[in-house]
Enzyme design. Structure first.
Site, PDB file in Angstrom:
ATOM      1  N   TYR A  55       0.839  -1.131  -0.224  1.00  9.78           N
ATOM      2  CA  TYR A  55      -0.081   0.039   0.054  1.00  9.78           C
ATOM      3  C   TYR A  55       1.044   1.400  -0.002  1.00  9.78           C
ATOM      4  CZ  TYR A  55      -3.580  -3.355   1.456  1.00  9.78           C
ATOM      5  OH  TYR A  55      -4.237  -4.568   1.362  1.00  9.78           O
ATOM      6  N   HIS A 125       0.226 -12.047   1.014  1.00 15.55           N
ATOM      7  CA  HIS A 125      -0.671 -10.884   0.367  1.00 15.55           C
ATOM      8  C   HIS A 125      -1.397 -11.576  -0.793  1.00 15.55           C
ATOM      9  CE1 HIS A 125      -1.598  -6.495  -0.381  1.00 15.55           C
ATOM     10  NE2 HIS A 125      -2.757  -7.312  -0.613  1.00 15.55           N
ATOM     11  N   SER A 204     -13.079  -5.302   1.390  1.00 18.41           N
ATOM     12  CA  SER A 204     -14.062  -4.340   0.382  1.00 18.41           C
ATOM     13  C   SER A 204     -15.573  -4.835   0.844  1.00 18.41           C
ATOM     14  CB  SER A 204     -13.706  -4.822  -1.156  1.00 18.41           C
ATOM     15  OG  SER A 204     -12.511  -4.291  -1.118  1.00 18.41           O
ATOM     16  N   PRO A 205     -15.822  -4.816   2.247  1.00 19.75           N
ATOM     17  CA  PRO A 205     -17.167  -5.344   2.468  1.00 19.75           C
ATOM     18  C   PRO A 205     -18.237  -4.336   1.994  1.00 19.75           C
ATOM     19  CG  PRO A 205     -16.005  -4.144   4.230  1.00 19.75           C
ATOM     20  CD  PRO A 205     -14.991  -4.445   3.349  1.00 19.75           C
ATOM     21  N   ARG A 208     -16.069  -1.557  -2.402  1.00 21.51           N
ATOM     22  CA  ARG A 208     -15.427  -0.407  -3.104  1.00 21.51           C
ATOM     23  C   ARG A 208     -16.223   0.682  -3.147  1.00 21.51           C
ATOM     24  NH1 ARG A 208     -10.410  -3.146  -4.282  1.00 21.51           N
ATOM     25  NH2 ARG A 208     -10.730  -5.517  -4.595  1.00 21.51           N
ATOM     26  N   GLY A 209     -17.272   1.130  -2.440  1.00 24.68           N
ATOM     27  CA  GLY A 209     -18.079   1.956  -2.519  1.00 24.68           C
ATOM     28  C   GLY A 209     -19.414   1.702  -3.198  1.00 24.68           C
ATOM     29  N   PHE A 210     -19.556   0.724  -3.973  1.00 23.57           N
ATOM     30  CA  PHE A 210     -20.951   0.404  -4.451  1.00 23.57           C
ATOM     31  C   PHE A 210     -22.021   0.355  -3.467  1.00 23.57           C
ATOM     32  CE2 PHE A 210     -23.952  -2.862  -5.402  1.00 23.57           C
ATOM     33  CZ  PHE A 210     -24.804  -2.435  -6.520  1.00 23.57           C
TER      34      PHE A 210
END
Length: 333
Positions: A55, A125, A204-205, A208-210
């Site tokens: 990251y 990872h 990403s629960p 990713r913004g959806f």
């Protein structure tokens, strides 16, 4: 804050994925804003923090480490190796490398950047498919023996790979994308984790913004990784947005956000599931962590299950290049 077991640790039921503060979704916030968000997470009782060597090519660990250091005995610090930035003549590039020497180098670099003597939970990872999982996990187990790492995790692997790794050294957690619109863990991994006593950490629960506040995909920054994800192409995204109507109606009726419903849905799916939403917004952070106290009825769970799932969502999770790098099970077409 509700608590959940994570191997030998007891952690907040919802953790914080720190990636967004340095990586992946375009221009990151300023370091000052990142430190403010981390401090607020601590104030709200978050005790699980997830970062990685990848990251920001180390920048995220350098940001997170000093903020968390005064609280080190009260939090569970997670990082990842086996995928990191490598300097090439034309710049730093992401490289998946599961060789023992690379994993050791990644871990020692992470320890230095984080300013800590030990990482509580250290993930592979990505499984480097050129290296047997047994070799990578074997080196990670030596890091445990040396006191540099307390427990081990895997990211984006199948149930079969989890079992192979677990036979070499106990795996504490498996981390994979899981949300209403990404159900791949339901094929086999969730059950394997439950059987082996492995915690499942859902990244990403909120999709990713959806499942948050993202409504327009036309303005993504040039470096936003969602630009290459098929579900976020304008045609697919418009169709997927239409699926949100019943979910939004339920959120409105309950006086909560769609993101809070999505997080509560995950928590209700199993006691071994721990979501780690990421955000750059303090307001969204506060909403996300509050979802730990949101109870859902069986009817509400069924409504959410039926509204957004692997049959109704359009577009694949990753493009073909990225898909080839991961080991997770996939639904048949």
């Amino acid at each position: 804050m509700q608590q959940r077991p994570l191997g030998p640790f007891t952690v907040s039921a919802i953790g914080l994925g720190c990636m967004n503060l340095s990586h992946a979704y375009g221009q990151p916030p300023s370091p000052e804003a990142g430190r403010e968000l981390l401090a607020r997470a601590l104030d709200l009782g978050c005790t699980l923090f997830d970062t990685a060597a990848l990251y920001g090519f180390g920048a995220n660990e350098e940001l997170v480490g000093p903020v968390l250091k005064p609280h080190r005995s009260k939090i569970t610090l997670c990082s990842k190796g086996g995928m990191a930035g490598v300097q090439f003549p034309d710049g730093v590039k992401r490289v998946i490398d599961g060789r023992p020497e690379a994993i050791r180098r990644n871990c020692e670099d992470s320890l230095r950047r984080l300013g800590t003597d030990v990482i509580d939970l250290y993930y592979l990872h990505r499984w480097d498919k050129q290296v047997p999982i047994e070799e990578s996990v074997g080196e990670m187990s030596r890091l445990v023996a040396e006191g540099k790492v307390r427990t081990l995790g895997l990211s984006e692997v199948s149930a079969a790979t989890l079992r192979r790794a677990h036979a070499v050294h106990p795996i504490t957690a498996l981390q994979t994308e899981y949300s209403l619109w990404t159900r791949n863990p339901e094929i086999a991994v969730l059950d394997a984790c439950r059987e082996l006593g492995v915690a499942f950490v859902a990244f990403s629960p909120v999709a990713r913004g959806f499942l948050g506040t993202l409504s327009d995909v036309s303005g993504f920054d040039a470096k936003d990784i969602r630009r290459s994800m098929p579900r976020f192409t304008p045609g697919h995204y418009a169709a997927n947005r239409a699926l949100l109507a019943p979910v939004q109606a339920l959120a409105d009726a309950r006086g909560v956000t769609v993101a809070q419903l999505a997080l509560a849905w995950l928590l209700h799916r199993g006691e071994h599931i721990i979501p780690i939403p990421g955000t750059t917004s303090v307001a969204h952070l506060e909403d996300n962590l509050a979802a730990a106290d949101l109870a859902l009825s069986a009817d509400e769970m069924a409504l959410l299950d039926g509204a957004i799932n692997q049959r109704s969502v359009q577009g694949t999770r990753y493009n073909s290049t990225t898909q080839a790098e991961i080991d997770t099970e996939e639904f048949s077409a």
